[in-house]
Design an enzyme around this catalytic site. Structure first.
Site, PDB file in Angstrom:
ATOM      1  N   LYS A 204       0.879  -1.084   0.138  1.00 12.65           N
ATOM      2  CA  LYS A 204      -0.191   0.143  -0.020  1.00 12.65           C
ATOM      3  C   LYS A 204       0.889   1.281   0.047  1.00 12.65           C
ATOM      4  O   LYS A 204       1.613   1.387   0.946  1.00 12.65           O
ATOM      5  CB  LYS A 204      -0.935   0.085   1.229  1.00 12.65           C
ATOM      6  CG  LYS A 204      -1.896   1.318   1.222  1.00 12.65           C
ATOM      7  CD  LYS A 204      -2.678   1.171   2.389  1.00 12.65           C
ATOM      8  CE  LYS A 204      -3.809   2.397   2.588  1.00 12.65           C
ATOM      9  NZ  LYS A 204      -4.552   2.281   3.684  1.00 12.65           N
ATOM     10  N   ARG A 214     -10.550  10.071   1.718  1.00 15.08           N
ATOM     11  CA  ARG A 214     -10.438  10.631   3.130  1.00 15.08           C
ATOM     12  C   ARG A 214     -11.332  11.975   3.361  1.00 15.08           C
ATOM     13  O   ARG A 214     -11.774  12.231   4.645  1.00 15.08           O
ATOM     14  CB  ARG A 214      -9.037  11.217   3.396  1.00 15.08           C
ATOM     15  CG  ARG A 214      -8.063  10.144   3.490  1.00 15.08           C
ATOM     16  CD  ARG A 214      -6.371  10.741   3.477  1.00 15.08           C
ATOM     17  NE  ARG A 214      -5.656   9.612   3.358  1.00 15.08           N
ATOM     18  CZ  ARG A 214      -3.969   9.719   3.317  1.00 15.08           C
ATOM     19  NH1 ARG A 214      -3.661  10.963   2.884  1.00 15.08           N
ATOM     20  NH2 ARG A 214      -3.500   8.874   3.097  1.00 15.08           N
ATOM     21  N   LYS A 226       1.504  10.027   5.842  1.00 15.08           N
ATOM     22  CA  LYS A 226       1.408   8.567   6.039  1.00 15.08           C
ATOM     23  C   LYS A 226       2.623   7.828   5.453  1.00 15.08           C
ATOM     24  O   LYS A 226       2.831   6.407   5.294  1.00 15.08           O
ATOM     25  CB  LYS A 226       0.199   7.853   5.749  1.00 15.08           C
ATOM     26  CG  LYS A 226      -1.000   8.378   6.132  1.00 15.08           C
ATOM     27  CD  LYS A 226      -2.251   7.463   5.928  1.00 15.08           C
ATOM     28  CE  LYS A 226      -3.448   8.239   6.550  1.00 15.08           C
ATOM     29  NZ  LYS A 226      -4.743   6.977   6.596  1.00 15.08           N
ATOM     30  N   GLU A 242       7.507  -6.770   1.118  1.00  8.38           N
ATOM     31  CA  GLU A 242       6.306  -6.705   1.951  1.00  8.38           C
ATOM     32  C   GLU A 242       5.398  -8.012   1.720  1.00  8.38           C
ATOM     33  O   GLU A 242       4.656  -8.530   2.674  1.00  8.38           O
ATOM     34  CB  GLU A 242       5.518  -5.433   1.437  1.00  8.38           C
ATOM     35  CG  GLU A 242       5.921  -3.973   1.912  1.00  8.38           C
ATOM     36  CD  GLU A 242       5.405  -4.085   3.589  1.00  8.38           C
ATOM     37  OE1 GLU A 242       5.011  -4.795   4.093  1.00  8.38           O
ATOM     38  OE2 GLU A 242       5.810  -2.894   4.252  1.00  8.38           O
ATOM     39  N   LYS A 257      -2.249  -1.314  -3.744  1.00  7.26           N
ATOM     40  CA  LYS A 257      -3.135  -0.375  -3.834  1.00  7.26           C
ATOM     41  C   LYS A 257      -2.055   0.930  -3.883  1.00  7.26           C
ATOM     42  O   LYS A 257      -1.096   1.051  -3.048  1.00  7.26           O
ATOM     43  CB  LYS A 257      -3.790  -0.488  -2.586  1.00  7.26           C
ATOM     44  CG  LYS A 257      -4.604   0.899  -1.878  1.00  7.26           C
ATOM     45  CD  LYS A 257      -5.198   0.682  -0.837  1.00  7.26           C
ATOM     46  CE  LYS A 257      -5.945   1.954  -0.455  1.00  7.26           C
ATOM     47  NZ  LYS A 257      -6.671   1.763   0.930  1.00  7.26           N
ATOM     48  N   SER A 283     -10.087   5.958  -4.480  1.00  6.25           N
ATOM     49  CA  SER A 283     -11.018   6.913  -4.798  1.00  6.25           C
ATOM     50  C   SER A 283     -10.561   7.686  -5.786  1.00  6.25           C
ATOM     51  O   SER A 283     -11.243   8.472  -6.736  1.00  6.25           O
ATOM     52  CB  SER A 283     -11.182   7.595  -3.561  1.00  6.25           C
ATOM     53  OG  SER A 283     -10.159   8.049  -3.013  1.00  6.25           O
ATOM     54  N   TYR A 322     -15.010   1.212  -7.110  1.00  3.53           N
ATOM     55  CA  TYR A 322     -16.375   1.814  -6.480  1.00  3.53           C
ATOM     56  C   TYR A 322     -17.212   1.660  -7.837  1.00  3.53           C
ATOM     57  O   TYR A 322     -18.348   2.167  -7.577  1.00  3.53           O
ATOM     58  CB  TYR A 322     -16.029   3.362  -6.413  1.00  3.53           C
ATOM     59  CG  TYR A 322     -15.276   3.303  -4.992  1.00  3.53           C
ATOM     60  CD1 TYR A 322     -15.617   3.129  -3.590  1.00  3.53           C
ATOM     61  CD2 TYR A 322     -13.818   3.633  -5.260  1.00  3.53           C
ATOM     62  CE1 TYR A 322     -14.797   3.429  -2.689  1.00  3.53           C
ATOM     63  CE2 TYR A 322     -12.975   3.807  -3.967  1.00  3.53           C
ATOM     64  CZ  TYR A 322     -13.399   3.406  -2.916  1.00  3.53           C
ATOM     65  OH  TYR A 322     -12.635   3.596  -1.824  1.00  3.53           O
TER      66      TYR A 322
END
Ligand code: PBG
Length: 333
Positions: A204, A214, A226, A242, A257, A283, A322
């Site tokens: 990610k 957000r 982040k 990872e 992602k 998004s 979505y």
């Protein structure tokens, strides 16, 4: 001897032969896209009535009744899984993010409703603190502003257990703390939830494309960014590390992602692991297609299906999007 057409010339390979009709194109098509490969992210809220999300046109924060309606409509189109994201009221957010493991909280109640009304639908939950944390981070924040790894993992285990107790089929840690997959696996197994799966957000990235999400949850970090836990967009080898770490810790499915700008990462992990791979069309990717098509500059249907096919072609088995419902409907037509 037969005379060659004046315009024709000797060419052993004419790739256009395999493209000359819909029937032949169908035979040689390498990648498929089906509703059963799509996972529908859904936003939920307390109370009655659904609220449109300004930053994500076409999406809404749903009441639990609205959630059941949306999930049922998706299920009828062949979508077999949803992932839940809660909009938590401001007064329930705290620096300790304690609401994340409340067995009477919004997410556990939503899981129970879905499992009662649509038992065949797989319910996936997001495991991370950001909707609950007044700091807006996925982990607990120290007074000095450090995101605390091991303290956070303990809370993520409690959150995952709370979701499992409520009936979640799959828990999806999206927080990027080290060691959380193994800790969650152990916690679930210890409490007898051996059949609850872990879909790990393995790679990610710290991405600008999460902006509209957000906005939907009012979960932007209150300070800092982040980058100390989400990955540097410049790194590809690290994604393999990872993935290998999460696989070794017991992940059932790995995720990349965002999806569209990271197709090389999807393809790389496809070669590096035999676990099923998910990709999240986030998004910002949604909003780019939505706004360009709303302005009349893109054909929405074609752009959506092409973007999803590209993610499948890169190597994703399943896609969170979505557009899941629209795509499922278009795939039927
Ligand atoms: C947070 C989380 C995020 C998304 C899913 N889970 C945002 C973030 O990391 O800040 C983003 C999804 C999207 O943009 O569609 N745990």
């Amino acid at each position: 001897m037969r005379r060659m057409n004046d315009a024709a010339f000797a060419l052993p390979h004419r790739l256009r032969r395999n493209r000359q009709s819909a029937a032949i194109r169908g035979l040689v098509r390498e990648t498929s896209l089906a509703a059963a490969q799509l996972i529908h992210p859904l936003f939920i809220k307390e109370g009655t009535g659904d609220e449109p999300i300004a930053s994500m046109p076409g999406c809404a924060r749903l009441s639990l009744d609205g959630l059941v309606r949306a999930a049922e409509a998706a299920h009828q189109l062949g979508i077999n899984a949803v992932v839940l994201f809660p909009a938590i009221a401001g007064d329930l957010k705290s620096p300790q993010a304690i609401e994340c493991a409340n067995p009477m909280g919004l997410v556990p109640r939503a899981i129970q409703r879905l499992k009662e009304e649509l038992p065949d639908l797989a319910v996936i939950t997001d495991v991370a603190l950001d909707p609950y944390n007044s700091d807006g981070h996925d982990g607990l924040v120290s007074p000095a502003g450090i995101i605390l790894n091991d303290e956070t993992v303990g809370l993520l285990c409690a959150q995952a257990l709370c979701h499992a107790e409520a009936g979640a089929d799959i828990v999806a840690p999206s927080d990027m703390m080290d060691g959380r997959v193994g800790a969650i696996r152990a916690a679930l197994d210890h409490e007898g939830h051996t059949s609850v799966s872990i879909l790990s957000y393995a790679a990610k990235y710290a991405s600008a494309y999460y902006g509209p999400f957000r906005g939907a949850l009012d979960s932007a970090p209150r300070s800092g960014d982040k980058k100390t836990y989400q990955m540097d967009p410049a790194n590809a080898r690290e994604a393999v590390r990872e993935a290998q770490m999460d696989e070794a810790e017991g992940a059932d499915i790995l995720m990349v992602k965002p999806a569209g700008p990271y197709l090389d990462i999807i393809a790389g992990l496809r070669n590096a692991t035999n676990l099923p791979l998910a990709a999240y069309q986030v998004s910002g990717e949604y909003l780019m297609i939505k706004s360009a098509s709303a302005a009349g500059w893109l054909d929405e249907r074609q752009a959506v299906l092409e973007s999803l096919l590209g993610i499948r072609r890169a190597g994703a088995d399943m896609i969170l999007t979505y557009f899941a419902r629209d795509a499922a409907r278009w795939l039927r037509e």
